[in-house]
Design a protein around this motif. Sequence first.
Motif, PDB file in Angstrom:
ATOM      1  N   GLU A 245     -59.629  17.675 -14.605  1.00  0.00           N
ATOM      2  CA  GLU A 245     -58.729  16.505 -14.278  1.00  0.00           C
ATOM      3  C   GLU A 245     -57.497  16.078 -15.269  1.00  0.00           C
ATOM      4  N   ALA A 246     -58.011  16.912 -16.554  1.00  0.00           N
ATOM      5  CA  ALA A 246     -56.901  16.917 -17.756  1.00  0.00           C
ATOM      6  C   ALA A 246     -55.892  17.512 -17.243  1.00  0.00           C
ATOM      7  N   ASP A 247     -54.797  17.513 -18.214  1.00  0.00           N
ATOM      8  CA  ASP A 247     -53.584  18.364 -17.873  1.00  0.00           C
ATOM      9  C   ASP A 247     -53.601  19.829 -18.615  1.00  0.00           C
ATOM     10  N   ALA A 248     -54.570  19.537 -19.722  1.00  0.00           N
ATOM     11  CA  ALA A 248     -54.657  20.744 -20.431  1.00  0.00           C
ATOM     12  C   ALA A 248     -56.085  20.781 -21.080  1.00  0.00           C
ATOM     13  N   ALA A 249     -56.745  21.768 -21.365  1.00  0.00           N
ATOM     14  CA  ALA A 249     -57.925  21.764 -22.572  1.00  0.00           C
ATOM     15  C   ALA A 249     -57.732  22.760 -23.430  1.00  0.00           C
ATOM     16  N   GLY A 250     -58.266  22.885 -24.859  1.00  0.00           N
ATOM     17  CA  GLY A 250     -58.402  24.112 -25.625  1.00  0.00           C
ATOM     18  C   GLY A 250     -59.044  23.634 -26.712  1.00  0.00           C
ATOM     19  N   SER A 251     -59.361  24.599 -27.390  1.00  0.00           N
ATOM     20  CA  SER A 251     -60.011  24.184 -28.706  1.00  0.00           C
ATOM     21  C   SER A 251     -59.094  23.364 -29.760  1.00  0.00           C
ATOM     22  N   THR A 252     -59.644  22.809 -30.897  1.00  0.00           N
ATOM     23  CA  THR A 252     -59.098  22.159 -31.845  1.00  0.00           C
ATOM     24  C   THR A 252     -57.647  22.615 -32.203  1.00  0.00           C
ATOM     25  N   SER A 253     -57.520  23.946 -32.578  1.00  0.00           N
ATOM     26  CA  SER A 253     -56.361  24.444 -32.906  1.00  0.00           C
ATOM     27  C   SER A 253     -55.478  24.280 -31.730  1.00  0.00           C
ATOM     28  N   PHE A 254     -55.752  24.783 -30.595  1.00  0.00           N
ATOM     29  CA  PHE A 254     -54.890  24.327 -29.360  1.00  0.00           C
ATOM     30  C   PHE A 254     -54.395  22.944 -29.140  1.00  0.00           C
ATOM     31  N   ILE A 255     -55.382  22.144 -29.351  1.00  0.00           N
ATOM     32  CA  ILE A 255     -55.182  20.581 -29.381  1.00  0.00           C
ATOM     33  C   ILE A 255     -53.851  20.286 -30.237  1.00  0.00           C
ATOM     34  N   ILE A 256     -54.065  20.740 -31.469  1.00  0.00           N
ATOM     35  CA  ILE A 256     -52.948  20.470 -32.516  1.00  0.00           C
ATOM     36  C   ILE A 256     -51.563  21.010 -32.118  1.00  0.00           C
ATOM     37  N   ARG A 257     -51.788  22.154 -31.730  1.00  0.00           N
ATOM     38  CA  ARG A 257     -50.457  22.951 -31.167  1.00  0.00           C
ATOM     39  C   ARG A 257     -49.870  22.350 -29.991  1.00  0.00           C
ATOM     40  N   TYR A 258     -50.534  21.611 -29.061  1.00  0.00           N
ATOM     41  CA  TYR A 258     -50.235  21.194 -27.742  1.00  0.00           C
ATOM     42  C   TYR A 258     -49.571  19.747 -28.119  1.00  0.00           C
ATOM     43  N   VAL A 259     -50.102  19.003 -29.147  1.00  0.00           N
ATOM     44  CA  VAL A 259     -49.494  17.768 -29.483  1.00  0.00           C
ATOM     45  C   VAL A 259     -48.072  18.218 -30.367  1.00  0.00           C
ATOM     46  N   ALA A 260     -48.238  19.071 -31.202  1.00  0.00           N
ATOM     47  CA  ALA A 260     -46.994  19.590 -32.027  1.00  0.00           C
ATOM     48  C   ALA A 260     -45.908  20.017 -31.208  1.00  0.00           C
ATOM     49  N   GLU A 261     -46.232  20.657 -30.087  1.00  0.00           N
ATOM     50  CA  GLU A 261     -45.055  21.005 -29.066  1.00  0.00           C
ATOM     51  C   GLU A 261     -44.695  20.012 -28.065  1.00  0.00           C
ATOM     52  N   ALA A 262     -45.198  19.011 -27.862  1.00  0.00           N
ATOM     53  CA  ALA A 262     -45.140  18.064 -27.147  1.00  0.00           C
ATOM     54  C   ALA A 262     -43.352  17.399 -27.076  1.00  0.00           C
ATOM     55  N   PRO A 263     -42.708  17.110 -26.082  1.00  0.00           N
ATOM     56  CA  PRO A 263     -41.350  16.716 -26.200  1.00  0.00           C
ATOM     57  C   PRO A 263     -41.604  15.144 -26.995  1.00  0.00           C
ATOM     58  N   ALA A 264     -40.262  15.248 -27.628  1.00  0.00           N
ATOM     59  CA  ALA A 264     -40.158  13.801 -28.221  1.00  0.00           C
ATOM     60  C   ALA A 264     -40.183  12.570 -27.356  1.00  0.00           C
ATOM     61  N   GLY A 265     -40.833  11.513 -27.743  1.00  0.00           N
ATOM     62  CA  GLY A 265     -40.892  10.127 -26.836  1.00  0.00           C
ATOM     63  C   GLY A 265     -42.075  10.437 -25.907  1.00  0.00           C
ATOM     64  N   SER A 266     -42.843  11.426 -25.761  1.00  0.00           N
ATOM     65  CA  SER A 266     -43.732  11.398 -24.830  1.00  0.00           C
ATOM     66  C   SER A 266     -45.341  10.827 -25.271  1.00  0.00           C
ATOM     67  N   THR A 267     -46.030  10.499 -24.377  1.00  0.00           N
ATOM     68  CA  THR A 267     -47.332  10.013 -24.739  1.00  0.00           C
ATOM     69  C   THR A 267     -48.378  11.102 -24.379  1.00  0.00           C
ATOM     70  N   ILE A 268     -49.267  11.296 -25.434  1.00  0.00           N
ATOM     71  CA  ILE A 268     -50.303  12.437 -25.084  1.00  0.00           C
ATOM     72  C   ILE A 268     -51.516  11.763 -25.441  1.00  0.00           C
ATOM     73  N   VAL A 269     -52.410  11.670 -24.250  1.00  0.00           N
ATOM     74  CA  VAL A 269     -53.732  11.097 -24.645  1.00  0.00           C
ATOM     75  C   VAL A 269     -54.908  12.296 -24.868  1.00  0.00           C
ATOM     76  N   VAL A 270     -55.365  12.125 -25.989  1.00  0.00           N
ATOM     77  CA  VAL A 270     -56.276  13.083 -26.406  1.00  0.00           C
ATOM     78  C   VAL A 270     -57.994  12.817 -26.232  1.00  0.00           C
ATOM     79  N   GLY A 271     -58.668  13.881 -25.747  1.00  0.00           N
ATOM     80  CA  GLY A 271     -60.085  13.615 -25.722  1.00  0.00           C
ATOM     81  C   GLY A 271     -60.807  14.645 -26.487  1.00  0.00           C
ATOM     82  N   THR A 272     -61.189  14.012 -27.772  1.00  0.00           N
ATOM     83  CA  THR A 272     -61.655  14.941 -28.803  1.00  0.00           C
ATOM     84  C   THR A 272     -61.783  14.094 -30.034  1.00  0.00           C
ATOM     85  N   GLU A 273     -62.710  14.513 -31.114  1.00  0.00           N
ATOM     86  CA  GLU A 273     -63.277  13.713 -31.889  1.00  0.00           C
ATOM     87  C   GLU A 273     -62.149  12.674 -32.614  1.00  0.00           C
TER      88      GLU A 273
END
Length: 347
Positions: A245-273
């Motif tokens: 159901e999520a838009d993307a899934a990946g390891s901690t380093s993947f999540i860090i990259r995903y957030v860093a590469e998100a377009p400015a102004g967007s909202t990212i909801v993160v399911g991890t620690e």
Amino acid sequence: MMYSALHESIEARRREFGSDLTVMGHHYQTEEVIRHTDIRGDSLELSRRAAGLDSEHIVFCGVYFMAESAALLAKQGQKVHLPEPSAECSMALMSPAFLLEAILRFLTRSGRKVIPLAYVNSTLEVKSVVGRHNGAACTSANAKRMLEWAMREGDAVLFLPDQNLGNNTADLLGIPEQARHILDIRKRGERLDAAAADTSDLLLWPGFCSIHTRFSLRQIERARAEHPDAKIVVHPECTPQVVAEADAAGSTSFIIRYVAEAPAGSTIVVGTEINLVERLADQHKERLNVLPLVESACTHMAQTTEERLSAALDAVAGGSADFLVSIPDEVRLPAKAALDRMLAVCA
Ligand code: 13P
Ligand code: SF4
């Protein structure tokens, strides 16, 4: 910024040690602790970096299995210390080595070649059993590559201890559900379904991470209702239903990259620690709205505090071995072989 006396004394110790000391930490550590680290990373990055360090002492801010991996990969004479020796990972404890050994014996009784693939979130003894059975370790960042490798190496793969990472990785590789079987390990393996185990390509140990299985479909529904334009990214220790159901899934380093590469102004909801989510929210607050799917904290990781780190550094400075991670000789070589195979496959 004003820091506490404890913070300053830890920094003073680090200066005193200079290049004789490396402080490493996992991204799930609290801000108070992680800011004292020389190297921070996810499980894969920390294993890779530990293998190349030259300092005499490594102080590892994380949970036991991570410090053990660092100790296995460290050079001869290097000493790895864990500030909180009781910081275990509850998922790692779900696959006791004696039971793995017994179940592997059963699964291979007719000569079938079953390759054990152990998530690094497993004990030293488990890695040793895996190494002796020609298996390897993997992390969430390389699970896909390692499962492909293991499927090629044998007739079947036993993935442990995380059934969710195993199932999510199998989904990525297109391994059909009918070819997978979750082992019934109750009663010391007496309840194993022999027919299903003997005919499945992927056998899954029934372990899970209680921090990541807290995320649910209801929370995703609520997040989508409250933030219709948000992207949702989760860790693959979440259930396959949540991952789907999520838009993307990946390891901690993947999540860090995903957030860093998100377009400015967007909202990212993160399911991890939560410590990682809060750090990402802070790092990107000028550009993005980063929110937790729900606050879920790893209490094992939180056992390492500034107080414990300071006590460990004082002990190391005094020549004490109180925080030293020691690896018994009989498990060192096979357990290291499991990690070395992973690093070689993913070099
Ligand atoms: P990674 O660091 O591989 O993303 O794993 C997360 C975790 O649960 C560490 O315990
Ligand atoms: Fe273990 Fe889960 Fe905590 Fe990671 S987050 S250390 S897998 S309990």
